[in-house]
Design a protein around this motif. Structure first.
Motif, PDB file in Angstrom:
ATOM      1  N   GLU A 195      -2.152  11.204   8.784  1.00 32.02           N
ATOM      2  CA  GLU A 195      -1.699  11.854   7.580  1.00 32.02           C
ATOM      3  C   GLU A 195      -2.392  12.702   6.991  1.00 32.02           C
ATOM      4  O   GLU A 195      -3.587  12.290   7.074  1.00 32.02           O
TER       5      GLU A 195
ATOM      6  N   ASP B 180       3.115  18.533   3.543  1.00 26.86           N
ATOM      7  CA  ASP B 180       2.050  17.904   4.485  1.00 26.86           C
ATOM      8  C   ASP B 180       2.263  17.627   5.850  1.00 26.86           C
ATOM      9  O   ASP B 180       3.246  18.185   6.386  1.00 26.86           O
ATOM     10  N   LYS B 181       1.446  16.959   6.387  1.00 20.62           N
ATOM     11  CA  LYS B 181       1.706  16.776   7.988  1.00 20.62           C
ATOM     12  C   LYS B 181       1.423  15.382   8.198  1.00 20.62           C
ATOM     13  O   LYS B 181       0.847  14.601   7.733  1.00 20.62           O
ATOM     14  N   LEU B 182       2.229  14.786   9.071  1.00 26.16           N
ATOM     15  CA  LEU B 182       2.248  13.474   9.904  1.00 26.16           C
ATOM     16  C   LEU B 182       2.200  13.767  11.448  1.00 26.16           C
ATOM     17  O   LEU B 182       2.800  14.548  12.021  1.00 26.16           O
TER      18      LEU B 182
ATOM     19  N   SER C 261       7.090   5.811   9.707  1.00 22.17           N
ATOM     20  CA  SER C 261       5.877   6.339   9.259  1.00 22.17           C
ATOM     21  C   SER C 261       6.120   7.401   7.980  1.00 22.17           C
ATOM     22  O   SER C 261       6.876   8.502   8.206  1.00 22.17           O
TER      23      SER C 261
ATOM     24  N   ALA D 250       4.823   9.591   4.744  1.00 24.58           N
ATOM     25  CA  ALA D 250       3.915  10.325   3.951  1.00 24.58           C
ATOM     26  C   ALA D 250       4.019  10.074   2.460  1.00 24.58           C
ATOM     27  O   ALA D 250       5.240  10.217   2.038  1.00 24.58           O
TER      28      ALA D 250
ATOM     29  N   LEU E 142      -0.222   7.279   2.881  1.00 24.20           N
ATOM     30  CA  LEU E 142       0.424   6.911   4.196  1.00 24.20           C
ATOM     31  C   LEU E 142       0.934   5.417   4.316  1.00 24.20           C
ATOM     32  O   LEU E 142       0.383   4.449   3.691  1.00 24.20           O
TER      33      LEU E 142
END
Length: 518
Positions: free
Chosen positions: A57, A88-90, A167, A169, A192
Motif C-alpha cells: 500500500e 492511494d494505491k494497493l 486488503s 487501505a 494497511l
C-alpha cells in the motif's frame, strides 16, 4: 445409450486425477518487519508448495509512486495479481514457494514514496490454478477515507473452497474491526489491514465490511483450495460408473433421486464429460460456473438420452462443428441435442458461433431461462411436447421450430434483425406473451406451412411485419396481441389469407398498414 459430451477446450492442461475431500487451506506464516518502518519483512513457513501473497500500500489518501522493485532472498519471483488506485494505491502480488522458507527477506521499493506491506503464506492452495476464476474476482471498491469511523463494504461471488483475502487501505488510523467470519492476518492499521476467511460457498456471495476506522479502498480476492482442483474428464460407462471418483456428489439414480454431477470445473481433453450405456437418471448442474469457456466445436452434446438436466452452465462455442463444416452437417451449437426426451435445459448462458441450442427429435422436455445467442438461437426440428419459455435470445432467428406439435413457446424475448420466432410445418402450438420488438427486424413471428397455431398476447413492434403467414398457413388463431410500429401489422400471402385464419381482438398502433397481402 446415453452420451453426454462437454468440451471445454480452453481449459486443456494436464492435472492430477486425485481430488481430496477435506480442505487444508490455512495460514502457514506471516511476515515480520525486518528493519525500520515498512518496506521489508522476514517470512518463515512450514510447508512446501505455499502460495506467498504480498500486499503493498502507498499513501494515506493519495500516491504518485509505483512499485519499482521486489527482492526476495530465497529467489522467489512475484507476479502482479491486481492493482487498484482510486487515490492511494494497493497492489497484490503472489509467488509459489516449492520448499519451506526460513527467514526469507522480502523487500519492496515504491519509487519516491514509503511503502507499507504485508506478506503471508497460504498452505493448501491450488498452485496450478491459484485464484478463483469467478469473473468478479478480484473485486475492488473505493471508500470515503474521511477521518472518523466510516464503514465500507465489498462483496464477490466465489465458486469453490477458497481462502478469501480482504486488503484494506486506511487513512492513518487503526485496523478494521473484524468483519463477521474474517480474521486478521496480523495486527494491522496505520495504512494497511489484511483479513482472511476460508469459505466453501460455491455460487454464493462473501461480504467483507471494514468498520471502526477510516478505510480508503478495499480489494477482495480468493485463492482456490487444492481440494477444489479442476476435475479430470469424467467418463461413465454403464450404471455402475456413477461413483464419487467419477464426480458424482449424490443421488441413487432413480427418477425421484437422480445421480448428481455438480460443481466441477472440468479440464477437458477430447471431451469433458461422457456418459454412455446407462438407464439411470442423472443431473449435470453447475459443472462450469462463473467461467468463460472457449470451445472449438459443440459445447455440450446429448444424444439418445432421457431424464437429464443441463442447468446453470456458462458455455462459449466456436464457429466449427464436429462434422468438419460439411454442407450436410447440422450438428452445431453451444448445446446440441438429438433423439432425447424428458430433459431440462435451463438457466444457461450460451454464446455460440453458429448458434445457442440446436436439436432434433426431441420430446416432453423444457428449455427455460437460457440467455445468449449466436448466428442462430434456439433451433429445433421434429418435436413434440416441448416448453420453450423465459429465454432471452439474440440471433438472426432467436427461436425457430419445425416439424412439431404440442409445443408451448411463451414469455421469451427475441432480439433479431430477421424473424424473432419462426414456426414451420407445425400444428397445435401455443405462442404467447413473447416480445419481438427489435428495430429493423423482418418478422416478429413468422408462421409457414402450419395450422393450429395459437398466437396470443405477444408484443410485436418495430419489425417489417409484426406477423407473417405464408405457404398454406391456415387454421391459425391470432388474438390479443399488441402489434405496433411495424411497416405491416399482419402480412399474408395468397395461400394464407386472413379469412383462412381466425384474427380478432388484436391492438394495432402506429403501423404503416395493419394488414398487407403479397
Amino acid at each position: 445409450m446415453i452420451v453426454v459430451t462437454i468440451i471445454l477446450s480452453a481449459l486443456m492442461v494436464s492435472m492430477p486425477q486425485a481430488v481430496r475431500a477435506t480442505s487444508s487451506l490455512g495460514l502457514d506464516g506471516v511476515g515480520n518487519r525486518a528493519n525500520g518502518c515498512c518496506g521489508s519483512q522476514l517470512l518463515t513457513t512450514n510447508n512446501p508448495d505455499d502460495v506467498i501473497v504480498l500486499v503493498v500500500e502507498c499513501g494515506y489518501t493519495s500516491c504518485d509512486g509505483n512499485v519499482s522493485s521486489i527482492t526476495d532472498s530465497s529467489g522467489l519471483s512475484y507476479t502482479l495479481r491486481t492493482s487498484y488506485a482510486p487515490n492511494d494505491k494497493l497492489w497484490e502480488y503472489y509467488a509459489i514457494a516449492s520448499t519451506p522458507l526460513s527467514s526469507d527477506n522480502i523487500t519492496v521499493v515504491v519509487s519516491g514514496w514509503p511503502a507499507w506491506m504485508m506478506v503471508f503464506a497460504v498452505k493448501g492452495a491450488n498452485t496450478a490454478t491459484v485464484f478463483d476464476i469467478a469473473p468478479p474476482l478480484p473485486a475492488s471498491t473505493p471508500c470515503t477515507g474521511a477521518f472518523g469511523q466510516n464503514d465500507c463494504t465489498i462483496s464477490a461471488e466465489t465458486s469453490a473452497v477458497d481462502f478469501v483475502i480482504a486488503s484494506t487501505a486506511i487513512n492513518d488510523a487503526g485496523a478494521c474491526k473484524a468483519s463477521t467470519g474474517f480474521t486478521e492476518v496480523t495486527q494491522g492499521g496505520g495504512a494497511l489491514d489484511v483479513d482472511y476467511q476460508i469459505v466453501d460457498a460455491s455460487g454464493s456471495k462473501t461480504y467483507f465490511t471494514c468498520s471502526g476506522t477510516d478505510p480508503t479502498a478495499i480489494v477482495l480476492d480468493a485463492l482456490v483450495s487444492s481440494d477444489s482442483q479442476p476435475l479430470a474428464p469424467i467418463f461413465i460407462d454403464g450404471n455402475d460408473g456413477f461413483t464419487a471418483d467419477n464426480g458424482v456428489k449424490g443421488g441413487t439414480g432413480t427418477s425421484d433421486d437422480p445421480y448428481v454431477i455438480s460443481g466441477w470445473t472440468i479440464q477437458a481433453q477430447s471431451y469433458g464429460i461422457e456418459i454412455a450405456n446407462t438407464t439411470a437418471y442423472f443431473t449435470i448442474t453447475n459443472v462450469v460456473r462463473n467461467s468463460h469457456i472457449s470451445v472449438q466445436g459443440i459445447g455440450i452434446r446429448v444424444e439418445n438420452s432421457g431424464n437429464f438436466q443441463l442447468t446453470s452452465n456458462d458455455i462459449r462455442s466456436g464457429g466449427l462443428d464436429e462434422c468438419g463444416g460439411a454442407p450436410a452437417c447440422e450438428r452445431w451449437g453451444a448445446i446440441f441435442l438429438n433423439i432425447s426426451s424428458s430433459f431440462d435445459v435451463s438457466n444457461n448462458s450460451l454464446e455460440g458461433g453458429p448458434g445457442a441450442i440446436n436439436g432434433f427429435n426431441l420430446s416432453n422436455a423444457s428449455i427455460v431461462g437460457n440467455t445468449g445467442g449466436g448466428e442462430d438461437g434456439i433451433t429445433l426440428h421434429h418435436l413434440s411436447g416441448l416448453l420453450v419459455s423465459q429465454n432471452s435470445i439474440r440471433a438472426h432467428t432467436p427461436i425457430a421450430v419445425s416439424s412439431c406439435g404440442d409445443l408451448t413457446i411463451n414469455n421469451n424475448t427475441a432480439d433479431s434483425p430477421n424473424a424473432g420466432i419462426e414456426i414451420s410445418d407445425c400444428n397445435n402450438v401455443l405462442v404467447s406473451n413473447n416480445t419481438a420488438n427489435v428495430s429493423g427486424g423482418e418478422e416478429g413471428i413468422w408462421v409457414t406451412g402450419s395450422d393450429g397455431i395459437n398466437i396470443t398476447s405477444n408484443t410485436l413492434s418495430y419489425n417489417t411485419n409484426g406477423i407473417l403467414l405464408s405457404n398454406f398457413a391456415t387454421g391459425n388463431t391470432i388474438t390479443g396481441n399488441l402489434i405496433s410500429n411495424n411497416q405491416c401489422g399482419i402480412q399474408t400471402d395468397s395461400t394464407s389469407t386472413v379469412d383462412q385464419n381466425s384474427v380478432a381482438d388484436n391492438t394495432f398502433a402506429g403501423n404503416t398498414q395493419d394488414y398487407c397481402s403479397l
